[in-house]
Enzyme design. Sequence first.
Site, mmCIF file in Angstrom:
data_model
loop_
_atom_site.group_PDB
_atom_site.id
_atom_site.type_symbol
_atom_site.label_atom_id
_atom_site.label_comp_id
_atom_site.label_asym_id
_atom_site.label_seq_id
_atom_site.Cartn_x
_atom_site.Cartn_y
_atom_site.Cartn_z
ATOM 1 N N ARG A 159 0.894 -1.046 0.015
ATOM 2 C CA ARG A 159 -0.075 0.007 0.024
ATOM 3 C C ARG A 159 0.976 1.133 -0.125
ATOM 4 O O ARG A 159 2.115 1.422 0.652
ATOM 5 C CB ARG A 159 -1.008 -0.101 1.375
ATOM 6 C CG ARG A 159 -1.512 -1.291 1.526
ATOM 7 C CD ARG A 159 -2.584 -1.167 2.718
ATOM 8 N NE ARG A 159 -3.538 -2.484 2.908
ATOM 9 C CZ ARG A 159 -3.102 -3.566 3.320
ATOM 10 N NH1 ARG A 159 -1.649 -3.468 4.018
ATOM 11 N NH2 ARG A 159 -3.937 -4.550 3.625
ATOM 12 N N LYS A 184 -1.859 -2.442 7.623
ATOM 13 C CA LYS A 184 -3.181 -2.009 8.013
ATOM 14 C C LYS A 184 -3.562 -2.594 9.331
ATOM 15 O O LYS A 184 -3.379 -3.980 9.382
ATOM 16 C CB LYS A 184 -4.267 -2.176 7.115
ATOM 17 C CG LYS A 184 -5.764 -1.594 7.263
ATOM 18 C CD LYS A 184 -6.481 -1.894 6.032
ATOM 19 C CE LYS A 184 -6.277 -0.952 5.170
ATOM 20 N NZ LYS A 184 -7.465 -1.192 4.025
ATOM 21 N N HIS A 256 -1.793 2.011 -6.156
ATOM 22 C CA HIS A 256 -2.910 0.678 -5.858
ATOM 23 C C HIS A 256 -2.797 -0.340 -7.090
ATOM 24 O O HIS A 256 -2.886 -1.504 -7.021
ATOM 25 C CB HIS A 256 -4.233 0.854 -5.478
ATOM 26 C CG HIS A 256 -4.705 -0.151 -4.313
ATOM 27 N ND1 HIS A 256 -3.898 0.159 -2.955
ATOM 28 C CD2 HIS A 256 -5.585 -0.832 -4.265
ATOM 29 C CE1 HIS A 256 -4.471 -0.704 -2.111
ATOM 30 N NE2 HIS A 256 -5.554 -1.329 -2.908
#
Length: 329
Positions: A159, A184, A256
């Site tokens: 990411r 994340k 992305h």
Amino acid sequence: MTQLAQHLAAFLRDHLPNERRASIHTCDAYSYSFQLLVQFVSNQLDKRPCLLQIEEIDVPAILAFLEYIEHVRDNKASSRNARLAAIKSFFRYLEHRVPVVLDQALRVHAIPMKKVDQGLVASLSQTEVQALLAAPDRQTALGIRDRAMLHLAFSAGLRVSELVGIGLDQFDARSPASVHIVGKGRKERVLPLWQETAAAIRAWITIRPEVSDSTLFLNNAGRMMTRAGFEYILHKHAQRAASVVPSLVEKSITPHVLRHSCAMHMLQATRDIRKVALWLGHASLKSTEIYLRADPTEKLEMLGALEPLGIKPGKFRPPDKLMMMLSER
């Protein structure tokens, strides 16, 4: 009436990072959501943001804000849902601290999320990826930095927040080289690197300026590279690569898309969705299933495994000459 400023500050500065242990990227995203919301309500009421009351952030105001970001700011439904999720999280925080707004919080929680169309993921072919990775000028310091960033973003499937947040101490140059990622939800993973990717990172570290900032990739000012900074770098080199591989002209290349490309290439190579999920740092295979929908290979294998259905092949019968002539008139 209950003042908004003090409770919102406590939510963003203490509750999210300390009690919820949200990542810095989540905290930044929530802060930006409330920056947009507070500015919108402030303009609607012609009132200074610091004087706003929680009761003024009611359901009609929130619905108007959601309409504003969709139709005026031209945000997608996924962005709308992300803003709404931040608002709902704040009102959950208020429920146990400001009982007077409990009824208001329940009405906010009832605002539905908007259904998001799930299209196929966009990805690059092997030829397009190679052209992109070869685009930076290896004779300049910025080109060496950009090449290392592009190689790492693609090969590790990172990411953009993971890429720009990598510290010098997270890269292990010992053979085989690897990088330690904090993703994340604070989930950590260690990824081995291709020799070419490791060599590109070592080349950048060799010429990296000696500054107090400990992040691996620096901008021109010697500070941590930002998301927008990397997006600019990617766009610049994508334009250059398009002169070599024209198919890139028609594609929207974002950070992305590099992550999607890594996942698609890995799925085609391993045929194992679990390995792709592990590499990308997905908490659930549901997040990784989007790559199965975009990869036709799995469907071809299923089609080849089906038994013939017993349908007899028909015989070709040429059309009647008279009817064919009449149909042409």
